[in-house]
Design a protein around this motif. Structure first.
Motif, PDB file in Angstrom:
ATOM      1  N   SER A   1     -67.605  12.979  11.322  1.00 50.13           N
ATOM      2  CA  SER A   1     -66.260  12.481  11.597  1.00 50.13           C
ATOM      3  C   SER A   1     -66.159  11.951  13.023  1.00 50.13           C
ATOM      4  O   SER A   1     -65.547  10.904  13.273  1.00 50.13           O
TER       5      SER A   1
ATOM      6  N   THR B   1     -68.544  17.772  10.732  1.00 54.00           N
ATOM      7  CA  THR B   1     -67.613  17.481  11.822  1.00 54.00           C
ATOM      8  C   THR B   1     -68.166  16.395  12.728  1.00 54.00           C
ATOM      9  O   THR B   1     -67.428  15.535  13.214  1.00 54.00           O
TER      10      THR B   1
ATOM     11  N   LEU C   1     -61.348  16.908  17.150  1.00 51.96           N
ATOM     12  CA  LEU C   1     -62.598  17.070  16.413  1.00 51.96           C
ATOM     13  C   LEU C   1     -63.685  17.708  17.274  1.00 51.96           C
ATOM     14  O   LEU C   1     -64.506  18.482  16.781  1.00 51.96           O
TER      15      LEU C   1
END
Length: 336
Positions: A153, A150, A83
């Motif tokens: 997350s 992102t 990530l």
């Protein structure tokens, strides 16, 4: 290339600093001491005695060690890396607009350091560090609402990661305190998991250059989840630079200035640097933990000081001198 800060797009090479070229890194077999965290948790285990001895020698001779059996799920380490890599591929302007100077998470580039105001410090393009990153204070994570999906997350993963890293830091510090014969009740205040923060770094690839110049950390402990495919971390050992090889599912722990002061110079705050890869970007995720801001650190080698005072002095020196002086400012035999 649009994901890179502009200063990295137009400059494909950097110049090594003269004092860096005299010590090329040595590609030895991996000599970094290995500590088994699981054994440190079992007082009656025979391996515990061995590990405590290895830990003692690592702290005194290296200021750095590799941690195995640390209890962090391999899937979590891998997901964080993936990530983070995805986050850094976003356009530079998006990252800058979302988080430059915005509390609590800050986005920076061109240096490994962030000022107290949270703004990025950049220097002459010929002498910048090849790094960009996000600085995340973990105690603000639950109330943080990311503007980039992102990062949302990553936030969820970091909340899980914080639980593991605070456990690891506490276990290691308590083992070190016992080795140093410190009063455990008194020394517990030295490490405050509430100060835990993570910096997520990307080192853009280039021909020659430094992702981070030689430095020591100001922390008690720094715990690194480094890219398991791209090396770059180098540590100074016995006046020689050694490459710290990336090994999957291990963590690298290095001691910072606060641990050296707490140990009365028995343990060392290790000098380290990061070299950029010629062909591949490198991702690293580092957890830092500090003393409580107003906790007074006392030892015979240093004048009593708090981390707040230390941090303020570091910022003052960087502004006035362009570099960090560090512990020498608080030495009982101050010579700077």
């Amino acid at each position: 290339m649009e994901s890179y800060p502009p200063v990295f797009r137009c400059q494909q090479t950097t110049t090594l600093h003269p004092d860096d070229t005299s010590h090329d890194p040595i590609h030895y077999p991996d000599l970094v001491p290995v500590i088994d965290l699981q054994s440190l948790n079992h007082e009656d285990d025979a391996n515990n005695i061995i590990n405590k001895k290895i830990l003692e020698e690592a702290c005194e001779d290296w200021g750095l060690f590799r941690l195995v059996n640390h209890g962090v799920p391999p899937t979590l380490l891998k997901q964080l890396q993936e990530l983070a890599r995805e986050l850094f591929t976003l356009p530079f302007e998006s990252k800058k607009a979302a988080y430059s100077g915005a509390a609590p998470v800050t986005y920076f580039w061109g240096t490994a350091l962030v000022t107290q105001s949270g703004t990025a410090v950049t220097r002459d393009p010929q002498n910048i560090n090849w790094v960009e990153g996000f600085s995340v204070p973990l105690n603000h994570l639950s109330s943080f609402h990311p503007q980039l999906p992102t990062l949302e997350s990553i936030k969820l993963l970091l909340m899980d990661y914080e639980t593991h890293l605070s456990r690891i830091a506490t276990t290691l510090f308590e083992a070190m305190a016992k080795n140093l014969d410190l009063n455990l009740e008194t020394s517990k205040s030295y490490l405050s998991v509430d100060t835990g923060m993570v910096r997520v770094y990307r080192y853009p690839h280039g021909s020659v250059g430094w992702g981070m110049e030689v430095h020591t950390d100001s922390s008690i402990l720094s715990i690194l989840n480094q890219d398991d495919q791209v090396s770059g971390l180098e540590v100074l050992k016995d006046d020689r630079w050694l490459i710290v090889k990336p090994i999957s599912n291990t963590l690298i722990v290095n001691l910072g200035d606060m641990m050296q002061a707490i140990s009365n110079d028995r343990y060392k705050s290790v000098s380290h640097r990061v070299k950029v890869s010629k062909n591949n970007d490198r991702i690293s995720i580092c957890y830092f933990v500090f003393p409580g801001e107003d906790v007074v650190i006392e030892s015979s080698k240093y004048k009593p000081f708090t981390y707040n005072e230390f941090s303020a002095q570091v910022q003052q020196d960087k502004k006035a001198l362009g570099y960090k002086v560090g512990l020498a400012r608080f030495s009982q035999k101050q010579d700077c």
